[in-house]
Design a protein around this motif. Structure first.
Motif, short mmCIF file in Angstrom:
data_model
loop_
_atom_site.label_atom_id
_atom_site.label_comp_id
_atom_site.label_asym_id
_atom_site.label_seq_id
_atom_site.Cartn_x
_atom_site.Cartn_y
_atom_site.Cartn_z
N LYS A 254 0.83 -1.21 0.00
CA LYS A 254 0.00 0.00 0.00
C LYS A 254 0.86 1.26 0.00
N SER A 255 2.07 1.15 0.55
CA SER A 255 2.97 2.32 0.61
C SER A 255 3.78 2.51 -0.68
N THR A 256 3.63 1.56 -1.60
CA THR A 256 4.35 1.66 -2.90
C THR A 256 3.34 1.45 -4.02
N PRO A 257 2.48 2.43 -4.27
CA PRO A 257 1.40 2.27 -5.24
C PRO A 257 1.88 1.96 -6.66
N LEU A 258 3.02 2.54 -7.07
CA LEU A 258 3.51 2.26 -8.43
C LEU A 258 3.85 0.78 -8.59
N LEU A 259 4.57 0.23 -7.64
CA LEU A 259 4.93 -1.18 -7.69
C LEU A 259 3.70 -2.06 -7.56
N SER A 260 2.81 -1.69 -6.63
CA SER A 260 1.59 -2.47 -6.41
C SER A 260 0.76 -2.55 -7.68
N THR A 261 0.58 -1.40 -8.34
CA THR A 261 -0.20 -1.37 -9.59
C THR A 261 0.48 -2.21 -10.66
N HIS A 262 1.80 -2.11 -10.71
CA HIS A 262 2.56 -2.86 -11.72
C HIS A 262 2.38 -4.37 -11.53
N LEU A 263 2.43 -4.81 -10.28
CA LEU A 263 2.26 -6.24 -9.99
C LEU A 263 0.83 -6.69 -10.25
N GLU A 264 -0.14 -5.91 -9.78
CA GLU A 264 -1.55 -6.27 -9.96
C GLU A 264 -1.93 -6.30 -11.44
N SER A 265 -1.32 -5.38 -12.20
CA SER A 265 -1.61 -5.33 -13.63
C SER A 265 -1.25 -6.63 -14.32
N PHE A 266 -0.05 -7.15 -14.01
CA PHE A 266 0.37 -8.40 -14.64
C PHE A 266 -0.47 -9.59 -14.14
N ARG A 278 4.35 -11.42 -24.32
CA ARG A 278 4.71 -10.02 -24.51
C ARG A 278 4.45 -9.21 -23.23
N LYS A 279 3.35 -9.56 -22.54
CA LYS A 279 3.02 -8.86 -21.29
C LYS A 279 4.08 -9.11 -20.22
N LEU A 280 4.60 -10.33 -20.19
CA LEU A 280 5.65 -10.62 -19.20
C LEU A 280 6.92 -9.85 -19.54
N ALA A 281 7.21 -9.73 -20.83
CA ALA A 281 8.37 -8.95 -21.26
C ALA A 281 8.20 -7.49 -20.84
N GLU A 282 6.98 -6.95 -21.01
CA GLU A 282 6.70 -5.57 -20.60
C GLU A 282 6.82 -5.43 -19.08
N PHE A 283 6.32 -6.42 -18.35
CA PHE A 283 6.42 -6.40 -16.89
C PHE A 283 7.89 -6.36 -16.45
N SER A 284 8.73 -7.17 -17.09
CA SER A 284 10.14 -7.24 -16.75
C SER A 284 10.82 -5.89 -16.97
N ARG A 285 10.54 -5.24 -18.09
CA ARG A 285 11.14 -3.94 -18.37
C ARG A 285 10.66 -2.89 -17.35
N GLY A 286 9.38 -2.95 -17.00
CA GLY A 286 8.83 -2.00 -16.02
C GLY A 286 9.45 -2.18 -14.65
N ARG A 288 12.42 -3.35 -14.00
CA ARG A 288 13.79 -2.84 -14.06
C ARG A 288 13.80 -1.32 -13.84
N ARG A 289 12.87 -0.65 -14.47
CA ARG A 289 12.81 0.81 -14.32
C ARG A 289 12.54 1.21 -12.87
N LEU A 290 11.60 0.51 -12.24
CA LEU A 290 11.23 0.84 -10.86
C LEU A 290 12.40 0.67 -9.89
N THR A 299 9.69 2.36 -2.76
CA THR A 299 9.35 1.68 -4.03
C THR A 299 10.58 1.00 -4.61
N LYS A 300 11.67 1.73 -4.58
CA LYS A 300 12.91 1.19 -5.15
C LYS A 300 13.36 -0.06 -4.40
#
Length: 750
Positions: A254-266, A278-286, A288-290, A299-300
């Motif tokens: 809950k304290s890391t909404p960007l990561l939480s959304t990224h995980l829930e999205s996948f 392709r979605k897993l490839a996108e998840f992996s790149r995302g 890495r950025r986080l 979040t980091k």
């Protein structure tokens, strides 16, 4: 390319300087290789023919001592036999230079014997003395057309065979057909599926090209099935790990909404998409950025934790996905070539595992002499071979015979060899398979130990758990057959350098089985690969540049150049495009291209610049020009009336004499011709047939310079004219012999 005289001078200079100037031979050799100690033509004939600046060797010696050192050097050269062996008339040391004058009269006397009395034929034929050697070359798997890589094998092997015959060996050339290996089984499996659906090779497509497309299609479809399954498993494992992580860390996330959304999205989208790679490839790149870019420390940190959880799986997925995409692209290409074949095979190949099981069954049945399996494999192999031979015939490559891996003789002997290996004490049973332990053998057998030094010999399987033998096992049997059947003194296997270890294993096995002669006289004639610009060849994907395409492109390049030249001269282009010799010149150029780099080095080639390579044409044109001069002189066709041309030239020399050379162009030709026989012998001993092409091309280039500077037919001084006619005739003979070896057409006119 250095002349024979230059090589001789360097050789004696290394020894003499080591004795008189206290330099090691290695130091002098290094200076020569670096070009810091170099032989050059003198600017003035009064100074001699060649000069070598020795200043780099004398730089630490006081100038007033140079003359004394020079005298010592000359005395040492004299003592070593420098003048006689290198055909030196005079050698002088002047101001730090070693100047030498060549004894051309001696060389000319030798040329008269070599080329007017056929002395070179006796020299060459006595070298081999009728001894038998076997040259196995090409031996490409019969599953797709010959490409430029396997074609390099063909041209190297064929040229070496022709050279060996010229040197007096009894040469037996063989093509070993690997028709029991997995590759042929894959092709046969695909063909069986197409037959089931009444699909046969079309008549308007070259048979080996059609089979190559079938082979690549089967491989590609199987790999797509296999990699897709692997990706699905990896994806499922990642999904489960992430789902468990989210469920266990909901409060923290809950304290890391960007990561939480990224995980829930996948996690949420996976059940919604048919192919979520392709979605897993996108998840992996995302992710890495986080973990690397996100400024929020929480979040980091959490992103790093998630990354550590699934990083090995994501890396494995990345590599697998990259390979998967390459096969999908290959599949799209193959489908565009023949949708009927590709779609039929796609329907028939339901899974990688099932296809692999059927292919292994086909291999097992073939080795155990099942008529149906053998019949299918034999037919597809021979069909592809017919395509090979159609191509090789155009290139002038022929064989004394074919040896089939599936023959009863080789298969039966292979099983016997396994039993003999078991009896050596160096074999292990590994899950039902028979393994030969060469590490153990190396402890007792010096030959094996030295063969692999400093590496470890290793272990390898000679019989699978299902009772089938491997290629290396059958190759052991075949090697014994080649020696015994032809009573060969040596056997040369022209095989890619990447097979070096396998060839050593073959020789080591022969040794421990008691076949000493075979082990010691089996030669791996290694050659490197061909690398194409902007293309990585892969028979499994149907990506290659074939020998058929090479010839088409080479012919087109020649015609385009001829048309361009004719237009500049105002000649009709129709008269050029219809030239009957263009195809033959294309063959000469293509063969020369594949021989242009020594076998042990990679050949880099850009098909778009194919018109820039003209070695074959240069040699052919020079040969035609030599004939033209002899034809004008005596009104005879040199190729048809060789003995009469020789007789008339001998009469002229007897009647009027022959001069010594006065021009650099004459001297250079004399030196090239003096090196003719030794060049052939060296090329054989060093297994570098490319040296013949270098020699022929350099001779042709110097002949062109000779034509420009020296009149032959119009020369008034008969002694000078006779010298030049001798050089023309001897060059004609030398090029004729070389062109026969190189497979270059000996055309009368161009």
């Amino acid at each position: 390319m250095e002349s024979l005289i230059e090589k001789c001078i360097y050789q004696y200079l290394e020894e003499a300087t080591a004795r008189s100037l206290w330099f090691s031979r290695e130091e002098v050799k290094r200076l020569v290789e670096e070009g810091r100690l170099k032989i050059n033509r003198t600017p003035d004939p009064k100074m001699g023919d060649y000069g070598i600046a020795l200043h780099i060797l004398l730089k630490n010696t006081p100038r007033d001592q140079w003359a004394r050192i020079g005298e010592q050097l000359l005395e040492e050269l004299e003592r070593l036999g420098f003048k006689q062996d290198c055909r030196i008339f005079e050698a002088k040391f002047v101001n730090g230079y070693l100047n030498v004058t060549i004894d051309y009269s001696s060389i000319i006397s030798n040329l008269l014997k070599e080329f007017l009395e056929d002395g070179f034929k006796k020299t060459l034929s006595s070298y081999g003395g009728g001894r038998t050697i076997v040259v196995e070359h090409t031996s490409a798997n019969p599953v797709h057309p010959l490409h430029i890589g396997s074609g390099r094998n063909s041209i190297i092997g064929d040229t070496f065979s022709k050279l060996s015959k010229k040197l007096g060996f009894n040469v037996v050339t063989r093509f070993y057909v690997n028709d029991l290996g997995r590759q042929v089984a894959v092709l046969a499996y695909g063909v069986s599926k197409l037959r089931k659906n009444n699909i046969a090779p079309p008549e308007d497509v070259k048979i080996d090209h059609w089979y190559g497309m079938v082979y690549a299609s089967v491989n590609t479809i199987m790999m797509i099935r296999k990699l897709s399954s692997e990706l699905g498993s990896i994806e499922e494992e990642v999904y489960n790990k992430l789902k468990l992580y989210v469920e266990s860390n909901r409060e923290r996330l809950k304290s890391t909404p960007l990561l939480s959304t990224h995980l829930e999205s996948f996690i949420s989208i996976k059940p919604l998409v048919h192919n979520s790679f392709r979605k897993l490839a996108e998840f992996s790149r995302g992710l890495r950025r986080l973990r690397s870019v996100e400024k929020d420390p929480a979040t980091k940190s959490s992103a790093g934790e998630v990354w550590n959880l699934v990083a090995p799986l994501l890396e494995k997925f990345r590599e697998t996905y990259k390979e998967y995409v390459s096969y999908v692209k290959a599949g799209s290409y193959l489908n565009s070539l023949n949708p009927e074949v590709y779609n039929t095979l796609s329907r028939e190949i339901s899974s990688y595992e099932k296809a692999e099981e059927e292919i292994k069954s086909l291999m097992w049945r073939a080795e155990h002499r099942d008529p149906e399996a053998l019949g299918l494999i034999h037919q597809v192999s021979r069909d592809v071979l017919s395509g090979f031979m159609e191509t090789l015939k155009i290139y002038g490559v022929f064989f004394d015979g074919f040896d089939f891996e599936s023959s009863d003789e080789i298969v039966n002997m292979s099983q016997d060899i396994v039993e003999k290996i078991l009896a050596t004490g160096y074999a292990n049973m590994v899950d039902g398979a028979v393994e030969l332990d060469l590490n153990k053998a190396a402890q007792k057998v010096e030959f094996v130990r030295n063969l692999f030094a400093p590496d470890s010999p290793g272990r390898f399987i000679v019989r699978r758990s299902d009772g089938t033998t491997l290629y290396v096992t059958r190759d052991i049997a075949y090697s014994i057959i080649k020696f015994s059947k032809y009573n060969a003194e040596k056997v040369y296997n022209v095989i890619a350098v990447e097979q070096d270890r396998a060839q050593k294993q073959l020789r080591a096995t022969l040794k421990i089985l008691g076949f000493d002669r075979e082990a010691e006289n089996l030669v791996h004639f290694a050659y490197e690969m061909v690398q194409l610009r902007n293309m990585r060849m892969s028979g499994r994907r149907g990506i290659y540049y074939t020998m058929d395409e090479l010839l088409v492109d080479m012919t087109r390049a020649l015609v385009e150049k001829q048309v361009g030249q004719s237009q500049r001269k105002g000649v009709s282009k129709d008269s050029v495009t219809g030239s009957s010799y263009t195809r033959e010149l294309a063959v000469a150029n293509a063969r020369a291209l594949l021989l242009s780099v020594e076998p042990g080095k990679v050949l880099f080639f850009d098909p778009e610049k194919i018109g820039e390579f003209e070695h074959g044409v240069t040699i052919a044109y020079s040969f035609a020009r030599l004939q033209s001069i002899l034809r004008k002189q005596w009104g005879l066709e040199p190729l048809e009336s060789l003995e009469e041309v020789k007789r008339r030239l001998s009469q002229e020399i007897t009647a009027h004499g022959i001069s010594e050379p006065a021009t650099v162009e004459e001297k250079k030709l004399i030196e090239w011709l003096n090196a003719f026989s030794q060049t052939l012998i060296n090329a054989y001993e060093e297994m570098k047939p490319n040296r013949l092409l270098e020699y022929a091309h350099n001779l042709a280039l110097d002949l062109n310079r000779f034509y420009e500077k020296c009149s032959v037919i119009g020369e008034k001084d008969l002694r000078v004219k006779n010298l030049r006619l001798l050089l023309v005739f001897a060059s004609f003979i030398a090029l004729s012999e070389l062109m026969e070896i190189l497979g270059t057409p000996r055309l009368r006119r161009l």
